[in-house]
Design an enzyme around this catalytic site. Structure first.
Site, PDB file in Angstrom:
ATOM      1  N   ILE A  90      41.264  93.019  16.917  1.00 38.21           N
ATOM      2  CA  ILE A  90      41.427  91.830  17.745  1.00 38.21           C
ATOM      3  C   ILE A  90      42.258  90.810  16.983  1.00 38.21           C
ATOM      4  O   ILE A  90      41.986  90.534  15.812  1.00 38.21           O
ATOM      5  CB  ILE A  90      40.051  91.197  18.080  1.00 38.21           C
ATOM      6  N   CYS A  91      43.249  90.262  17.654  1.00 37.45           N
ATOM      7  CA  CYS A  91      44.074  89.221  17.040  1.00 37.45           C
ATOM      8  C   CYS A  91      43.485  87.868  17.446  1.00 37.45           C
ATOM      9  O   CYS A  91      43.743  87.374  18.542  1.00 37.45           O
ATOM     10  CB  CYS A  91      45.513  89.354  17.516  1.00 37.45           C
TER      11      CYS A  91
END
Lengths: 151, 184
Positions: A90-91
């Protein structure tokens, strides 16, 4: 180390007693080892992910809460979202450089639910293919480049 | 965060006292360890921490010291210690925890093209200059007896005229040189 376990106990208590909507800790996973949690998420109603079920994996290092936990999506259903890679990474800036010890499992879960909720188009990040091929197993080792504040 | 939530589920009247006690404890929880703050300090932005917890956080992010709750700028000098009445001899918690010795960084050894290039310290770079054997030069040229040089040529010979000429040339060169030194 002791302070980390104490704090995780407290967080688990609070999450069990009063879980935020659509978030549920997998008790079984925590009872085995305290430093690895599985959290079940449900897409919020009225969003693109409504009624979809996801699993998040939290891994806590010994420096938690001074160091951020490792958070990835897990299992068969990884949300199709411009900030979520197909390997579950996840960014999200609070998971690395914007982490603060006042954040918690609960606040991270809420951030992720809200990140999903504000999505307007289900698609993978543009660099998904190359990232998944080249990245490290630990998303915290990626030098994320946070550039999109809209979603 | 859990301050208000902890007591929501036990609403039975028997636990009324328990409730308020828990609520009160929650109000004074450290924002980092989630326990009742000990050696409490409060930031200018109003957030409560144990000093050991906050100190560790400030050490973790030395270059960017921000309040964990609201990300306001924060530093050791910008937090206020809190002294309760129960403590007989209050001491500033910020003094209690000895600041850790600062990290020391030493240069790696034997790297780069000029391993010993540096001033002072390890003596890697030294130089000196001077006129070699200065005080003895005078003795060498003035008191050099018996050095076996040839005798002066006979007066009137062509060799004597040549030596006179050379002597004058060198004398003038010397004079011009000294003159140049004076006006330069």
């Amino acid at each position: 180390m002791a302070s980390m376990e104490k704090r995780l106990q407290k967080e688990l208590q609070a999450m069990t007693k009063d879980p935020p909507p659509g978030v549920q800790v997998d008790q079984e996973s925590c009872s085995r080892v305290m430093n690895e949690w599985i959290v079940d998420l449900e897409g919020a109603t009225g969003t693109l992910y409504e009624a979809e079920k996801f699993q998040l994996q939290f891994k806590f290092g010994s420096k938690y809460p001074f160091d951020s936990p490792q958070v990835t999506f897990l299992g068969p259903n990884i949300p199709i979202h411009p900030h979520v890679y197909s390997n579950g990474h996840i960014c999200l800036s609070i998971l690395t450089e914007d982490w603060s010890p006042a954040l918690s499992v609960q606040s991270v879960c809420l951030s992720i639910v809200s990140m999903l909720s504000s999505c307007t188009e289900k698609k993978r990040p543009p660099d998904n293919a190359i990232y998944v091929k080249t990245c490290s197993k630990n998303p915290k080792k990626t030098r994320w480049w946070y550039h999109d504040d809209t979603v | 965060m859990s301050a208000e939530t902890t007591s929501q589920n036990n609403n039975s009247p028997s636990s009324e006292d328990n409730n308020t006690a828990e609520e009160a404890a929650g109000t004074y929880e450290c924002n980092i360890c989630l326990e009742t703050a000990n050696d409490a300090v409060v930031s200018m932005c109003g957030h409560l921490f144990c000093w050991p917890c906050l100190h560790q956080w400030l050490e973790t992010r030395r270059s960017r010291q921000t309040c964990p709750v609201c990300k306001a700028g924060i530093s050791k000098d910008k937090v206020i210690p809190i002294y309760g009445r129960g403590n007989p001899n209050p001491q500033d918690p910020r003094e209690k925890l000895p600041p850790r010795p600062p990290g020391q960084r030493s240069e790696p050894e034997g790297t780069g093209a000029f391993p010993n290039f540096g001033f002072g310290g390890d003596g890697g770079f030294q130089f000196s200059f001077g006129i070699g054997a200065f005080p003895f030069g005078i003795f060498a040229s003035t008191f050099n007896f018996n050095d076996g040089r040839p005798a002066a040529p006979a007066p009137g010979s062509p060799q004597e005229a040549e030596e006179q000429f050379l002597s004058k040339v060198f004398l003038w060169v010397g004079i011009i040189f000294i003159f140049w030194l004076l006006i330069a």
